[in-house]
Design an enzyme around this catalytic site. Sequence first.
Site, PDB file in Angstrom:
ATOM      1  N   CYS A 123     -62.999   3.759 -19.679  1.00 57.88           N
ATOM      2  CA  CYS A 123     -63.850   4.010 -20.838  1.00 57.88           C
ATOM      3  C   CYS A 123     -65.222   3.418 -20.541  1.00 57.88           C
ATOM      4  O   CYS A 123     -65.313   2.324 -19.981  1.00 57.88           O
ATOM      5  CB  CYS A 123     -63.224   3.336 -22.062  1.00 57.88           C
ATOM      6  SG  CYS A 123     -64.214   3.479 -23.561  1.00 57.88           S
ATOM      7  N   LEU A 124     -66.278   4.133 -20.913  1.00 58.53           N
ATOM      8  CA  LEU A 124     -67.638   3.658 -20.631  1.00 58.53           C
ATOM      9  C   LEU A 124     -67.960   2.359 -21.369  1.00 58.53           C
ATOM     10  O   LEU A 124     -68.883   1.651 -20.987  1.00 58.53           O
ATOM     11  CB  LEU A 124     -68.666   4.738 -20.984  1.00 58.53           C
ATOM     12  CG  LEU A 124     -68.639   5.987 -20.079  1.00 58.53           C
ATOM     13  CD1 LEU A 124     -69.612   7.037 -20.593  1.00 58.53           C
ATOM     14  CD2 LEU A 124     -68.947   5.634 -18.628  1.00 58.53           C
ATOM     15  N   GLN A 165     -69.725   4.780 -29.629  1.00 58.90           N
ATOM     16  CA  GLN A 165     -70.138   4.187 -28.356  1.00 58.90           C
ATOM     17  C   GLN A 165     -71.658   4.176 -28.176  1.00 58.90           C
ATOM     18  O   GLN A 165     -72.170   3.560 -27.240  1.00 58.90           O
ATOM     19  CB  GLN A 165     -69.489   4.939 -27.191  1.00 58.90           C
ATOM     20  CG  GLN A 165     -67.987   4.700 -27.112  1.00 58.90           C
ATOM     21  CD  GLN A 165     -67.389   5.439 -25.943  1.00 58.90           C
ATOM     22  OE1 GLN A 165     -67.143   6.630 -26.015  1.00 58.90           O
ATOM     23  NE2 GLN A 165     -67.181   4.731 -24.839  1.00 58.90           N
ATOM     24  N   HIS A 222     -61.367   7.048 -30.479  1.00 60.72           N
ATOM     25  CA  HIS A 222     -62.588   6.268 -30.758  1.00 60.72           C
ATOM     26  C   HIS A 222     -63.050   6.472 -32.199  1.00 60.72           C
ATOM     27  O   HIS A 222     -63.500   5.545 -32.853  1.00 60.72           O
ATOM     28  CB  HIS A 222     -63.730   6.724 -29.835  1.00 60.72           C
ATOM     29  CG  HIS A 222     -63.812   5.979 -28.533  1.00 60.72           C
ATOM     30  ND1 HIS A 222     -64.042   4.626 -28.453  1.00 60.72           N
ATOM     31  CD2 HIS A 222     -63.727   6.409 -27.247  1.00 60.72           C
ATOM     32  CE1 HIS A 222     -64.085   4.255 -27.180  1.00 60.72           C
ATOM     33  NE2 HIS A 222     -63.898   5.324 -26.419  1.00 60.72           N
ATOM     34  N   GLY A 228     -66.412  11.649 -21.213  1.00 57.54           N
ATOM     35  CA  GLY A 228     -66.382  11.741 -22.661  1.00 57.54           C
ATOM     36  C   GLY A 228     -67.157  10.596 -23.289  1.00 57.54           C
ATOM     37  O   GLY A 228     -67.326   9.544 -22.664  1.00 57.54           O
ATOM     38  N   HIS A 279     -58.551  10.681 -26.062  1.00 53.22           N
ATOM     39  CA  HIS A 279     -59.210   9.369 -25.916  1.00 53.22           C
ATOM     40  C   HIS A 279     -60.416   9.292 -26.852  1.00 53.22           C
ATOM     41  O   HIS A 279     -60.597   8.293 -27.563  1.00 53.22           O
ATOM     42  CB  HIS A 279     -59.636   9.196 -24.446  1.00 53.22           C
ATOM     43  CG  HIS A 279     -60.436   7.955 -24.159  1.00 53.22           C
ATOM     44  ND1 HIS A 279     -59.980   6.948 -23.332  1.00 53.22           N
ATOM     45  CD2 HIS A 279     -61.674   7.570 -24.570  1.00 53.22           C
ATOM     46  CE1 HIS A 279     -60.905   5.989 -23.271  1.00 53.22           C
ATOM     47  NE2 HIS A 279     -61.950   6.346 -24.000  1.00 53.22           N
ATOM     48  N   GLU A 280     -61.239  10.349 -26.866  1.00 56.85           N
ATOM     49  CA  GLU A 280     -62.438  10.351 -27.718  1.00 56.85           C
ATOM     50  C   GLU A 280     -62.059  10.434 -29.197  1.00 56.85           C
ATOM     51  O   GLU A 280     -62.688   9.805 -30.044  1.00 56.85           O
ATOM     52  CB  GLU A 280     -63.381  11.499 -27.344  1.00 56.85           C
ATOM     53  CG  GLU A 280     -63.880  11.471 -25.904  1.00 56.85           C
ATOM     54  CD  GLU A 280     -64.366  10.108 -25.436  1.00 56.85           C
ATOM     55  OE1 GLU A 280     -64.927   9.353 -26.246  1.00 56.85           O
ATOM     56  OE2 GLU A 280     -64.164   9.793 -24.255  1.00 56.85           O
TER      57      GLU A 280
HETATM   58 NI    NI Z   1     -63.816   5.520 -24.345  1.00 55.95          NI
END
Ligand code: NI
Length: 182
Positions: free
Chosen positions: A103-104, A50, A149, A45, A145-146
């Site tokens: 998370c990236l 991000q 963000h 995701g 999760h997204e």
């Molecule tokens: Ni994330």
Amino acid sequence: MLLPIVKYGDKVLREKSHAVASVTPALRKLAEDMIETMHSAEGVGLAAQQVGHRESLFVVDVPPECIKDLEVRAFNAPIRMPLVAFNPVILASEGSQRDTEGCLSFPGMSGSVTRPFEVTLSSLDIDGNPQVVNARGLLARAILHEFDHLNGVLYVDHLSAVEKLTMAGKLKKLAKANGGAR
Ligand code: NI
């Protein structure tokens, strides 16, 4: 086109997204670039913040084979992957699941997060058409999760006090290297 992924410490990760008026060709391209970037980084995701954007947009790709529970896999089967969601709204959520999450924007880190087991989300797809998805398990986790963000909420905000303390040194170092915003 691959986009640079913003890391923890950059203040954009704490900003709230704004709704898009319509899915323009430029926004469609942004969604496509985010999918490419997510795949290249081997993530499931990615949210607009991000990649330094503030539009209300995330992309998710949880391949069916990633979901071990066959009932959950069958439940999620109608949802076309990758999922592109503009202006997402959570209509309902229920149940509970606890699992390891990463998370990236936090390379090499992970922690335990409790989230609803099932979520119903309305949004606009990549063509600007309204869509409603009903997801369970890992896919629900990725969507939630997204969605977080887009409200400036990060997975580390959900960690237990003990786990936060364990990761404090690493988090501080990562934040310091990327602008210092916590
Ligand atoms: Ni994330």
